[in-house]
Design a protein around this motif. Sequence first.
Motif, mmCIF file in Angstrom:
data_model
loop_
_atom_site.group_PDB
_atom_site.id
_atom_site.type_symbol
_atom_site.label_atom_id
_atom_site.label_comp_id
_atom_site.label_asym_id
_atom_site.label_seq_id
_atom_site.Cartn_x
_atom_site.Cartn_y
_atom_site.Cartn_z
ATOM 1 N N TRP A 1 45.666 -50.201 -27.836
ATOM 2 C CA TRP A 1 44.206 -50.298 -27.806
ATOM 3 C C TRP A 1 43.520 -49.215 -28.624
ATOM 4 C CZ3 TRP A 1 42.674 -54.804 -26.111
ATOM 5 C CH2 TRP A 1 43.480 -55.484 -25.195
ATOM 6 N N ASP A 2 44.277 -48.251 -29.127
ATOM 7 C CA ASP A 2 43.603 -47.168 -29.842
ATOM 8 C C ASP A 2 44.411 -46.614 -31.013
ATOM 9 O OD1 ASP A 2 45.562 -46.048 -28.286
ATOM 10 O OD2 ASP A 2 44.308 -44.466 -27.443
ATOM 11 N N ARG B 1 49.376 -53.349 -22.683
ATOM 12 C CA ARG B 1 48.973 -52.667 -21.464
ATOM 13 C C ARG B 1 47.576 -53.123 -21.048
ATOM 14 N NH1 ARG B 1 51.069 -46.903 -23.887
ATOM 15 N NH2 ARG B 1 53.311 -47.252 -23.538
ATOM 16 N N PRO B 2 47.214 -52.940 -19.787
ATOM 17 C CA PRO B 2 45.891 -53.381 -19.332
ATOM 18 C C PRO B 2 44.769 -52.786 -20.175
ATOM 19 C CG PRO B 2 47.264 -52.831 -17.462
ATOM 20 C CD PRO B 2 48.040 -52.418 -18.686
ATOM 21 N N ARG B 3 43.764 -53.581 -20.420
ATOM 22 C CA ARG B 3 42.627 -53.189 -21.247
ATOM 23 C C ARG B 3 41.700 -52.287 -20.436
ATOM 24 N NH1 ARG B 3 37.740 -56.322 -22.706
ATOM 25 N NH2 ARG B 3 37.073 -55.760 -24.813
ATOM 26 N N GLU B 4 41.383 -51.114 -20.983
ATOM 27 C CA GLU B 4 40.587 -50.131 -20.255
ATOM 28 C C GLU B 4 39.208 -49.914 -20.853
ATOM 29 O OE1 GLU B 4 42.992 -46.647 -20.124
ATOM 30 O OE2 GLU B 4 44.385 -47.476 -18.629
ATOM 31 N N SER B 5 38.920 -50.585 -21.988
ATOM 32 C CA SER B 5 37.617 -50.414 -22.638
ATOM 33 C C SER B 5 37.222 -51.737 -23.274
ATOM 34 C CB SER B 5 37.693 -49.314 -23.705
ATOM 35 O OG SER B 5 38.504 -49.735 -24.791
ATOM 36 N N ASP B 6 36.173 -51.700 -24.069
ATOM 37 C CA ASP B 6 35.715 -52.904 -24.745
ATOM 38 C C ASP B 6 36.396 -53.116 -26.092
ATOM 39 O OD1 ASP B 6 33.984 -53.440 -22.666
ATOM 40 O OD2 ASP B 6 32.338 -52.300 -23.568
ATOM 41 N N TYR C 1 48.973 -60.895 -25.025
ATOM 42 C CA TYR C 1 47.795 -60.391 -24.303
ATOM 43 C C TYR C 1 47.390 -61.409 -23.239
ATOM 44 C CZ TYR C 1 42.934 -59.734 -23.028
ATOM 45 O OH TYR C 1 41.772 -59.588 -22.293
#
Length: 640
Positions: free
Chosen positions: A466-467, A494-499, A637
């Motif tokens: 995600w980053d 991994r689980p999405r923690e942001s937009d 995903y």
Amino acid sequence: MKLFSISAAAGLLLSSSMGFAQVTPSHESVEGSFPAKPYSPYANRTIPERPLWGDTHLHTGLSLDAGAFGNILGPDDAWRFAKGEQVTSSTGQPLRLSRPLDWMVLTDHTDLMGFAPDLQAGKPGVLADPKGLEWYEGYSEGGEAAAKAAFDIITNFSQMTLPEVLLESYSPGADAFAFTWEKIVQAAETHNDPGKFTAFIGFEWTSVPKGFNLHRNVMLRDGPVRALQVVPPVTQPPYGNTDPKSLYQWLEDYQAKTGGRAVAFAHNGNLSNGWMFPTEETYHGGKVDEEYVKNRAKWEPHYEVTQIKGDGEAHPYLSPDDEFADYENWDVGNLDITQLKTDDMLGGEYAREALKLGLALEAKFGVNPYKFGMGGATDSHTSLTTAEEENYFGKSVSAEPSATRVLHPFVESELGSFEGHTLVASGYTAVWATDNTRSAIFDAFKRKETYATTGPRIALRFFGGWDFDENDLRTRMPADIGYTKGVPMGSDLRPRESDAAPSFMVYALRDPIGANLDRVQVVKGWMEADGSLKERVYDVVWSDAREPGSDGKLPPVGNTVDMEAATWTNTIGASELATIWTDPDFDPAESAFYYVRVLEIPTPRWVLYDKVRYNLELPEEAELIHQERAYSSPIWYSPS
């Protein structure tokens, strides 16, 4: 903090050389003196550091069809060749690989196990049956007569009309069957050399109802102690059946009885006439229900996406916007061409479509049965695992190098044929394993950290997170960051923690003795809110400063193939390609998968090498050049 000066160190060295006691610091005394991350980037590493190259699908003369076609090489020859030794083929030709493999699964057919060597030897039990005598006479005559006999054996097998006396003599419970299984197991154990070369015990379960290919290869994690507690399953009644559920039950029973581990790999969906990847439809008397999807997800974590009998990644009918989908497609009919292919069958045959169908089945049952990793194999029936274009020894003994093999059909019927020049010199599986051992490689298959190539040994890394950002490529060891900030191929994000949308790190390095790279693509498939399944192919990094045209397509890389000499130059393309790519069309509400396809620059097919070496006149439709490739396992995903 106490400093340790260079002069003090010199003093210690000097004093030890003068006979004073040498001070050797203990682990306890130095603990805490260095930062948690050691200076050496290779110290304390637990991640897979290099791809291990192997073949999941190879037959020796012990297999019914291979032996009938004249293969006289056994398991020992196959193992020695895979390990890099020079051997002599069944047609008397010397050969070896350019580089040894790291591991292999030997997968002789289980049905009529032990029959082929007895046929070749003309054993009395074979000659006592009229069909056995007919086949032996054809085999002994050689040439067209031998080929006719071999195809008649295969036809009787697929139609389940094998002579009863021969079935009884070479099926589970018979001495010849047990002896052959023990020979296979012991040969693998003899050649298994942990840390240097891994020899897996395996077999092929040969389901072919109505000539529709439903074959699976089975790989055991175990050695002889467990493998010899069982006999492998067959498909010919009354000793077995062709429903994959019976194979799943055998795998369940094997693990329960022995405490061992096993997995199965399907292959050649392109010859199944739509049966390889069923959805809500019935298949071969079975039904796609909750039991089916759970068992397939459990026992089949891997799919053989490319091999001698065609490439099974994609098809232009299913992916009309993909300019590279028309690669080595075998789409004439089923395995023996007793039924021609129709367009409505194609959706149940190709890996990319199956990955999409899996998303829909997961929404229905809560389990995705087509959540598989990617791999390649040869399916050679010569005992020779050759996937190099310039070193290609064919599907069977009749297709070993000669001036006529290009024109010799692999299969021919009244409805059509698979011409000799369409056979594919493919492929291999690369595994990201921590050690070259049965346990480490098997575990990599289970977590799907594998990828396929059509033969070249392209190094490929693919991570999702995600980053990731461009700074993460400012290293010669991208895997360290990939595992830290994301997940490798074969995993779930991994689980999405942001937009944020998912980002992916891709790194590809050409085969050291192979062709440069044209481009790297990310293939995305997803399911929209209305249940429709979509796909898109993105060019994410490429060579030679090209720019996409107004249609969004990247111009071709060019072509340096010398048609007269059957060679090429690496004056175009790139030796390595790497990028960070973020999905520009991400919708967090939609289930999706992503995998990488790497394309080489154009190079000669084996057919062009044969043309030059034998000075051949070829059919106009024969393909002489191609772009070899690699396919990563996907990263998935899920909104949940």
